[in-house]
Design a protein around this motif. Structure first.
Motif, PDB file in Angstrom:
ATOM      1  N   GLU A 116       8.489 -46.435  -8.556  1.00 44.75           N
ATOM      2  CA  GLU A 116       7.755 -45.379  -9.266  1.00 44.75           C
ATOM      3  C   GLU A 116       8.587 -44.115  -9.453  1.00 44.75           C
ATOM      4  N   ALA A 117       9.679 -43.999  -8.689  1.00 46.59           N
ATOM      5  CA  ALA A 117      10.495 -42.795  -8.760  1.00 46.59           C
ATOM      6  C   ALA A 117      11.092 -42.569 -10.145  1.00 46.59           C
ATOM      7  N   CYS A 118      11.272 -43.646 -10.934  1.00 45.69           N
ATOM      8  CA  CYS A 118      11.886 -43.453 -12.255  1.00 45.69           C
ATOM      9  C   CYS A 118      10.883 -43.592 -13.396  1.00 45.69           C
ATOM     10  N   ILE A 119       9.591 -43.634 -13.087  1.00 46.57           N
ATOM     11  CA  ILE A 119       8.573 -43.732 -14.143  1.00 46.57           C
ATOM     12  C   ILE A 119       8.043 -42.329 -14.421  1.00 46.57           C
ATOM     13  N   ASP A 120       8.576 -41.678 -15.440  1.00 47.10           N
ATOM     14  CA  ASP A 120       8.070 -40.364 -15.813  1.00 47.10           C
ATOM     15  C   ASP A 120       7.204 -40.507 -17.069  1.00 47.10           C
ATOM     16  N   ALA A 121       6.518 -39.430 -17.406  1.00 47.59           N
ATOM     17  CA  ALA A 121       5.553 -39.461 -18.509  1.00 47.59           C
ATOM     18  C   ALA A 121       6.227 -39.023 -19.801  1.00 47.59           C
ATOM     19  N   ASP A 122       6.875 -39.977 -20.461  1.00 46.79           N
ATOM     20  CA  ASP A 122       7.607 -39.688 -21.691  1.00 46.79           C
ATOM     21  C   ASP A 122       6.910 -40.200 -22.944  1.00 46.79           C
ATOM     22  N   LYS A 123       6.226 -41.341 -22.812  1.00 49.51           N
ATOM     23  CA  LYS A 123       5.635 -42.017 -23.961  1.00 49.51           C
ATOM     24  C   LYS A 123       4.188 -42.404 -23.648  1.00 49.51           C
ATOM     25  N   PRO A 124       3.376 -42.678 -24.671  1.00 50.28           N
ATOM     26  CA  PRO A 124       1.996 -43.113 -24.411  1.00 50.28           C
ATOM     27  C   PRO A 124       1.914 -44.319 -23.482  1.00 50.28           C
ATOM     28  N   ALA A 125       2.856 -45.268 -23.606  1.00 47.04           N
ATOM     29  CA  ALA A 125       2.845 -46.429 -22.715  1.00 47.04           C
ATOM     30  C   ALA A 125       3.080 -46.017 -21.265  1.00 47.04           C
ATOM     31  N   ASP A 126       3.899 -44.964 -21.061  1.00 46.32           N
ATOM     32  CA  ASP A 126       4.119 -44.458 -19.706  1.00 46.32           C
ATOM     33  C   ASP A 126       2.812 -43.928 -19.117  1.00 46.32           C
ATOM     34  N   ILE A 127       2.049 -43.214 -19.941  1.00 50.14           N
ATOM     35  CA  ILE A 127       0.786 -42.636 -19.474  1.00 50.14           C
ATOM     36  C   ILE A 127      -0.157 -43.745 -18.997  1.00 50.14           C
ATOM     37  N   GLU A 128      -0.252 -44.825 -19.767  1.00 47.84           N
ATOM     38  CA  GLU A 128      -1.129 -45.936 -19.375  1.00 47.84           C
ATOM     39  C   GLU A 128      -0.700 -46.521 -18.030  1.00 47.84           C
ATOM     40  N   LEU A 129       0.598 -46.731 -17.868  1.00 44.61           N
ATOM     41  CA  LEU A 129       1.089 -47.289 -16.611  1.00 44.61           C
ATOM     42  C   LEU A 129       0.846 -46.330 -15.452  1.00 44.61           C
ATOM     43  N   ILE A 130       1.107 -45.048 -15.672  1.00 44.79           N
ATOM     44  CA  ILE A 130       0.916 -44.055 -14.607  1.00 44.79           C
ATOM     45  C   ILE A 130      -0.553 -43.968 -14.201  1.00 44.79           C
ATOM     46  N   GLU A 131      -1.462 -44.003 -15.171  1.00 47.48           N
ATOM     47  CA  GLU A 131      -2.898 -43.990 -14.847  1.00 47.48           C
ATOM     48  C   GLU A 131      -3.253 -45.196 -13.980  1.00 47.48           C
ATOM     49  N   ALA A 132      -2.702 -46.367 -14.293  1.00 52.50           N
ATOM     50  CA  ALA A 132      -2.978 -47.563 -13.497  1.00 52.50           C
ATOM     51  C   ALA A 132      -2.431 -47.423 -12.078  1.00 52.50           C
ATOM     52  N   ILE A 133      -1.245 -46.812 -11.948  1.00 52.56           N
ATOM     53  CA  ILE A 133      -0.654 -46.615 -10.619  1.00 52.56           C
ATOM     54  C   ILE A 133      -1.491 -45.632  -9.804  1.00 52.56           C
TER      55      ILE A 133
END
Length: 264
Positions: free
Chosen positions: A234-251
């Motif tokens: 998770e350390a390299c998952i930042d909020a750059d794109k809409p797909a990132d937001i979906e993944l981050i919300e799930a995490i």
């Protein structure tokens, strides 16, 4: 590590429209809500939850707007400073005097945890510049759907984790150099090439590992530079794109479920 170090959170807006803000009433990315809180709130709370972090400076073009965010109310040791347009010049202006270490991260590093801070700072000891990175297999083993920008070196492909440890003002020549190339920050080979033909050739032919490459790049500025491999994907998952937001919300949802299941 016996004492705390200061932290800087880069929370400004880049030039041009941000697709993440399209259709929202939010004026700046740092205040975009994810997981029930503004991005910036997640990052600052994670830093404040680490005993290794002292005062926190938040840099943004309109820092007063961020200071008014209710989710930051009551958190100690926060300082809000107006920045310029460029990341490197803004960071250079905010460095404390001397060459004591400090941590730098970004407002979209919303999955940051105190455990990540501890792992990074432990690995960054005895360096002038340290960069947190995640190897591709570490990320894809848990999040195969995540798409990142990868730097390819011998022994692995790596993505940045938005944490840096700097030894104060001795890194100013490096920041000045970064100011001239930061517009290409998502183009891995352009970044490597900017450090000289030998580093580019070595990267293309996979002649050395990323640790060796970063060490060579640091030597150009008389700095001891190192990579700190992060164990948490998770350390390299930042909020750059809409797909990132979906993944981050799930995490975040998974983290909440895990917390509910823990004994009191």
């Amino acid at each position: 590590m016996s004492s705390s170090i200061p932290a800087i959170v880069l929370a400004g807006s880049r030039p041009g429209p941000d697709p993440l803000l399209t259709g929202t009433s939010v004026s700046t990315k740092a205040l975009l809500p994810i997981g029930g809180h503004a991005m910036l709130v997640h990052v600052v709370r994670a830093l404040r939850g680490s005993p290794l972090i002292g005062p926190i400076t938040i840099l943004a073009q309109n820092s007063a707007e961020l200071a008014a965010e209710p989710g930051l109310a009551g958190l100690a040791g926060l300082h809000f400073v107006d920045s310029g347009q460029g990341i490197s010049s803004s960071l250079a202006a905010a460095l404390p005097p001397g060459d004591d270490p400090l941590l730098v991260t970004t407002a979209d590093n919303v999955l940051l945890m105190p455990t990540m801070v501890a792992e990074f700072l432990a690995g960054a000891e005895d360096s002038d510049v340290a960069v947190a990175m995640v190897e591709r297999d570490v990320l894809l083993a848990r999040y195969p759907e995540s798409k990142r920008t990868w730097l390819k070196f011998r022994g692995g492909w790596w993505s940045g984790a938005n944490m840096f440890r700097l030894r104060g003002r001795r890194v100013l020549p490096l920041l000045d150099f970064w100011g001239r190339i930061e517009r290409d920050r998502k183009k891995g080979l352009k970044i490597v090439a900017a450090f000289g033909p030998w580093l580019l050739i070595g990267a293309l032919l996979r002649l050395f590992t990323i640790r060796q490459g970063v060490a060579r790049a640091g030597l150009r500025f008389g700095l001891k530079a190192k990579v700190v491999p992060m164990s948490e994907p998770e350390a390299c998952i930042d909020a750059d794109k809409p797909a990132d937001i979906e993944l981050i919300e799930a995490i975040f949802a998974a983290r909440r479920e895990a917390a509910i299941g823990q004994p009191l």
